[in-house]
Every structure is written in C-alpha cells, then in structure tokens.
Design a protein around this motif. Structure first.
Motif, PDB file in Angstrom:
ATOM      1  N   VAL A  38      36.367  43.707  47.470  1.00 18.90           N
ATOM      2  CA  VAL A  38      36.536  42.764  48.571  1.00 18.90           C
ATOM      3  C   VAL A  38      36.874  41.387  48.011  1.00 18.90           C
ATOM      4  N   VAL A  39      37.889  40.739  48.607  1.00 16.37           N
ATOM      5  CA  VAL A  39      38.266  39.369  48.248  1.00 16.37           C
ATOM      6  C   VAL A  39      38.189  38.534  49.519  1.00 16.37           C
ATOM      7  N   MET A  40      37.569  37.348  49.423  1.00 15.34           N
ATOM      8  CA  MET A  40      37.404  36.483  50.587  1.00 15.34           C
ATOM      9  C   MET A  40      37.819  35.058  50.251  1.00 15.34           C
ATOM     10  N   ASP A  41      38.554  34.455  51.164  1.00 15.23           N
ATOM     11  CA  ASP A  41      38.975  33.061  51.048  1.00 15.23           C
ATOM     12  C   ASP A  41      38.552  32.370  52.338  1.00 15.23           C
ATOM     13  N   LEU A  42      37.966  31.189  52.228  1.00 13.11           N
ATOM     14  CA  LEU A  42      37.506  30.480  53.421  1.00 13.11           C
ATOM     15  C   LEU A  42      38.682  29.822  54.138  1.00 13.11           C
ATOM     16  N   LEU A 122      28.207  22.932  61.579  1.00 14.24           N
ATOM     17  CA  LEU A 122      29.570  23.081  61.074  1.00 14.24           C
ATOM     18  C   LEU A 122      29.892  24.559  60.890  1.00 14.24           C
ATOM     19  N   THR A 123      31.179  24.862  60.873  1.00 13.86           N
ATOM     20  CA  THR A 123      31.614  26.239  60.630  1.00 13.86           C
ATOM     21  C   THR A 123      32.861  26.251  59.752  1.00 13.86           C
ATOM     22  N   VAL A 124      33.055  27.342  59.086  1.00 14.16           N
ATOM     23  CA  VAL A 124      34.324  27.643  58.416  1.00 14.16           C
ATOM     24  C   VAL A 124      34.676  29.074  58.809  1.00 14.16           C
ATOM     25  N   GLY A 125      35.929  29.387  58.728  1.00 16.42           N
ATOM     26  CA  GLY A 125      36.369  30.752  58.982  1.00 16.42           C
ATOM     27  C   GLY A 125      36.540  31.476  57.662  1.00 16.42           C
ATOM     28  N   ALA A 126      36.966  32.717  57.744  1.00 19.60           N
ATOM     29  CA  ALA A 126      37.172  33.490  56.525  1.00 19.60           C
ATOM     30  C   ALA A 126      38.286  34.502  56.727  1.00 19.60           C
ATOM     31  N   SER A 127      39.020  34.715  55.660  1.00 21.41           N
ATOM     32  CA  SER A 127      40.001  35.790  55.582  1.00 21.41           C
ATOM     33  C   SER A 127      39.504  36.730  54.499  1.00 21.41           C
ATOM     34  N   ILE A 128      39.348  38.005  54.860  1.00 17.63           N
ATOM     35  CA  ILE A 128      38.764  38.987  53.952  1.00 17.63           C
ATOM     36  C   ILE A 128      39.714  40.166  53.807  1.00 17.63           C
ATOM     37  N   GLY A 129      39.977  40.538  52.575  1.00 20.25           N
ATOM     38  CA  GLY A 129      40.779  41.722  52.282  1.00 20.25           C
ATOM     39  C   GLY A 129      39.969  42.679  51.433  1.00 20.25           C
ATOM     40  N   ALA A 130      40.198  43.975  51.619  1.00 20.20           N
ATOM     41  CA  ALA A 130      39.450  44.966  50.848  1.00 20.20           C
ATOM     42  C   ALA A 130      40.351  46.118  50.452  1.00 20.20           C
ATOM     43  N   CYS A 131      39.983  46.759  49.361  1.00 20.73           N
ATOM     44  CA  CYS A 131      40.708  47.909  48.850  1.00 20.73           C
ATOM     45  C   CYS A 131      39.688  48.974  48.456  1.00 20.73           C
ATOM     46  N   LEU A 132      39.966  50.202  48.833  1.00 25.51           N
ATOM     47  CA  LEU A 132      39.116  51.320  48.416  1.00 25.51           C
ATOM     48  C   LEU A 132      39.634  51.861  47.091  1.00 25.51           C
ATOM     49  N   THR A 133      38.779  51.931  46.103  1.00 23.35           N
ATOM     50  CA  THR A 133      39.220  52.418  44.792  1.00 23.35           C
ATOM     51  C   THR A 133      39.598  53.886  44.841  1.00 23.35           C
ATOM     52  N   ALA A 134      39.030  54.636  45.780  1.00 24.45           N
ATOM     53  CA  ALA A 134      39.356  56.065  45.889  1.00 24.45           C
ATOM     54  C   ALA A 134      40.824  56.279  46.262  1.00 24.45           C
ATOM     55  N   GLU A 135      41.487  55.259  46.816  1.00 27.63           N
ATOM     56  CA  GLU A 135      42.886  55.376  47.216  1.00 27.63           C
ATOM     57  C   GLU A 135      43.849  54.939  46.111  1.00 27.63           C
ATOM     58  N   LEU A 136      43.322  54.496  44.982  1.00 25.41           N
ATOM     59  CA  LEU A 136      44.173  54.029  43.888  1.00 25.41           C
ATOM     60  C   LEU A 136      44.511  55.171  42.945  1.00 25.41           C
ATOM     61  N   PRO A 137      45.663  55.096  42.276  1.00 25.33           N
ATOM     62  CA  PRO A 137      46.036  56.160  41.340  1.00 25.33           C
ATOM     63  C   PRO A 137      45.120  56.228  40.115  1.00 25.33           C
ATOM     64  N   ALA A 138      44.458  55.119  39.796  1.00 24.88           N
ATOM     65  CA  ALA A 138      43.530  55.070  38.664  1.00 24.88           C
ATOM     66  C   ALA A 138      42.474  54.010  38.958  1.00 24.88           C
ATOM     67  N   VAL A 139      41.296  54.166  38.377  1.00 27.35           N
ATOM     68  CA  VAL A 139      40.240  53.184  38.566  1.00 27.35           C
ATOM     69  C   VAL A 139      40.597  51.949  37.752  1.00 27.35           C
ATOM     70  N   SER A 140      40.921  50.880  38.453  1.00 26.92           N
ATOM     71  CA  SER A 140      41.338  49.648  37.797  1.00 26.92           C
ATOM     72  C   SER A 140      40.887  48.458  38.633  1.00 26.92           C
TER      73      SER A 140
END
Length: 192
Positions: A38-42, A122-140
């Motif tokens: 998971v990668v998150m940027d505010l 106060l508040t901030v928002g977030a953009s979150i992206g995720a990747c499942l390692t099981a869907e990758l051709p190799a564990v990296s």
C-alpha cells in the motif's frame, strides 16, 4: 544499544519505520506469503501547511501515523513507514484478497478523520494505491511499490480515495517523473 538502533530506524516525527528500515522488513515479509503493498499520499497537505503553518503539518503527520498504526495493529506481520514528506507505505498480509477493498476503505476513512490542532479541527485527504503480490509475476517489493504507486497516482488525479491495481502489467510511462495510472477499481467507483 538495540533501543538506540531501533530509534535510529524510525522517523522521529511519525514514529513509523524509515524508508530503508521499511524496505528491509517488507522484503522479508513478502517471502512469507501473499501481501498487499500500500502507498499513500496526503491530499491538501501543502495547503494545510501554507494556511496553518508547519507545526500543523507536523501534527497532521503524527495523526496520520497514529491512524495507520491503529488500522494495521491487528494485522500480524504488517509493516508501515513514512517514506518522506507526506508519503506513507505499508505491507499487509493478504491471504484473502477479497478483504483488501474493505481494508483500503477503512484506512482511507481513518486517515481522513479530522484531527485537533490548537483548538481547531483540521483535515487532510488521502490518495491510496495498493497492489496484491499474488498478482505479480515474481515477488518483488520494488515492482509491488511501483504498481501501488501507479494506482495511487491515478486515484489522486481523480480527487482522492483508494484504488487497487488491476493485475501485473505496468504502464511504463511517467508524468513529471511519476508513474501514470491504469484502469482499475477506485473507492469512488466501488461505491457507485
């Protein structure tokens, strides 16, 4: 000595692992089975700093780190880090990929919860992206971070939320040095 070494590997503001410590721990975690990276940027962080000052930005970083720590506390084997600035990452065991959208939605909601700073809410928002390692051709870890980064930037361009990368293919293109995104499921699309 161990406490000093551990403290040196943690970000002093957030208490989360630094990038180098995260990469070591995350790489070890990935070989133990399927994970979500998971990668998150505010969103709105610069505006918060510009409007309320850097001390408010520091408080936002601490609040986000606490939310991330709490959200991942019950998921044994999770590793979270502050990569720098307003960017965070995590590696979370994902034996059941069906639960990942729920986790991403929960994490997004927690991070976007208002926090208190000098009597103001106060508040901030977030953009979150995720990747499942099981869907990758190799564990990296680097490949998984790239896929999660692409998903995060796609959802960021659409105004924030969360997005799960859809498969192992990379776009191989960049925008201002950052990877561009691909079609997939976003939190906004999932709600529709």
């Amino acid at each position: 000595m161990r406490r000093r070494l551990s403290a040196a590997r943690r970000d002093p503001l957030s208490g989360l692992w630094t990038r180098a410590a995260f990469e070591r721990r995350a790489a070890r975690a990935l070989v133990r089975g399927p994970h979500a990276v998971v990668v998150m940027d505010l969103d709105g962080f610069k505006q918060l700093n510009d409007t309320f000052g850097h001390a408010a930005g520091d408080e936002a970083i601490r609040a986000i780190a606490a939310c991330l720590t709490t959200a991942l506390a019950e998921l044994d084997g999770s590793v979270a880090a502050r990569l720098g600035g307003d960017e965070f990452a995590a590696v979370v065991p994902a034996p059941d990929p069906v639960a990942l959208p729920w986790l991403l939605r929960t994490l997004h909601d927690a991070v976007c919860t208002p926090f208190s700073y000098r009597g103001q809410t106060l508040t901030v928002g977030a953009s979150i992206g995720a990747c499942l390692t099981a869907e990758l051709p190799a564990v990296s870890l680097s490949l998984a971070l790239r896929r999660a980064d692409e998903a995060m930037y796609t959802v960021k361009r659409s105004g924030g939320g969360w997005r799960l990368a859809d498969g192992p293919t990379l776009t191989h293109t960049t925008t201002l040095g950052r990877r561009t995104g691909r079609q997939g499921t976003t939190g906004r699309e999932a709600a529709a």
